[in-house]
Design a protein around this motif. Structure first.
Motif, short mmCIF file in Angstrom:
data_model
loop_
_atom_site.label_atom_id
_atom_site.label_comp_id
_atom_site.label_asym_id
_atom_site.label_seq_id
_atom_site.Cartn_x
_atom_site.Cartn_y
_atom_site.Cartn_z
N ILE A 1 0.85 -1.19 0.00
CA ILE A 1 0.00 0.00 0.00
C ILE A 1 0.88 1.23 0.00
N ASP A 2 0.59 2.13 -0.94
CA ASP A 2 1.40 3.33 -1.12
C ASP A 2 0.86 4.53 -0.34
N GLU A 3 -0.46 4.61 -0.23
CA GLU A 3 -1.09 5.77 0.42
C GLU A 3 -2.26 5.31 1.28
N TYR A 4 -2.53 6.09 2.32
CA TYR A 4 -3.66 5.84 3.20
C TYR A 4 -4.46 7.13 3.33
N VAL A 5 -5.75 7.05 3.09
CA VAL A 5 -6.65 8.16 3.36
C VAL A 5 -7.55 7.68 4.49
N GLU B 1 3.97 9.82 5.84
CA GLU B 1 4.13 11.27 5.70
C GLU B 1 2.76 11.88 5.43
N LEU B 2 2.35 12.82 6.27
CA LEU B 2 1.07 13.50 6.08
C LEU B 2 1.20 14.49 4.93
N TYR C 1 -2.06 10.18 3.95
CA TYR C 1 -0.67 9.84 4.22
C TYR C 1 -0.05 9.09 3.03
N VAL C 2 1.24 9.27 2.85
CA VAL C 2 2.02 8.50 1.89
C VAL C 2 3.01 7.66 2.68
#
Length: 194
Positions: free
Chosen positions: A146-150, A174-175, A190-191
């Motif tokens: 997973i590359d990004e989380y929202v 990273e936010l 986040y990344v």
């Protein structure tokens, strides 16, 4: 290569189980079903609608695919989600090759989730967004896929329920964007740092 984004509603205590309806997911004796009701506002709806208007495909675990599309395609209330969910390409991860997918533009990804999603990620260039599908997210998170989380972080502590990350290994995030809503939900994008 595709990027994978996990789009999740989560309690402040990390619970993702049974957000939408009292009967949505009572596995393990969970009694707090529907805990996310009352937290939507114009800001969160606009954020979700903007995200769904982006090009890309959806990635689901089988259970979430059946529940989410089953709900939104039978609701009589006007909403911005039904059309997008139906017309967007959907990849559905299942352990079984016998899984039947009843909604248009749905493609079965059968077998080991990590191996099959890794192959899917390598062979496509469209962004993939996981909605819900906690078990799938935990598996892919553990495999660093997973590359990004929202995260839509709700101002509620439930005390029980399935947690998004469980006992996952450390991953630094990273936010890149945060949006507060009028109901106290914080949408944090986040990344993953690799």
């Amino acid at each position: 290569m595709a990027t994978i984004t996990a789009f999740q509603s989560i309690s402040t205590g990390g619970v993702i189980q049974g957000l939408g309806r009292p009967d949505e997911d009572d596995r393990g004796g969970f009694v707090h079903g529907g805990w996310g009701q009352g937290y939507q506002d114009e800001i969160s709806m606009s954020f979700a609608a903007d995200g769904m208007s982006d090009e890309g495909a959806l990635l689901f675990g089988r259970r979430t695919y059946e529940d989410l599309l089953g709900f939104w395609t039978t609701t009589s209330e006007p909403n911005p989600f039904t059309d997008v969910l139906v017309r967007t390409t959907k990849y559905v991860v299942s352990r079984s090759t016998d899984t039947t997918l009843e909604f248009p533009d749905s493609h079965l990804v059968a077998g080991d989730a990590v191996d099959e999603v890794r192959r899917l990620k390598e062979r496509t260039s469209v962004p993939l967004t996981i909605m819900g599908s906690g078990e799938l997210v935990r598996s892919l998170h553990a495999a660093n896929l997973i590359d990004e989380y929202v995260l839509q972080i709700h101002p509620i502590v439930l005390g029980s329920g399935t947690q998004l990350f469980g006992t996952a290994d450390r991953v630094d995030l990273e936010l890149v964007r945060s949006v507060p809503t009028t109901t106290g939900v914080i949408i944090a994008h986040y990344v993953a740092r690799r």
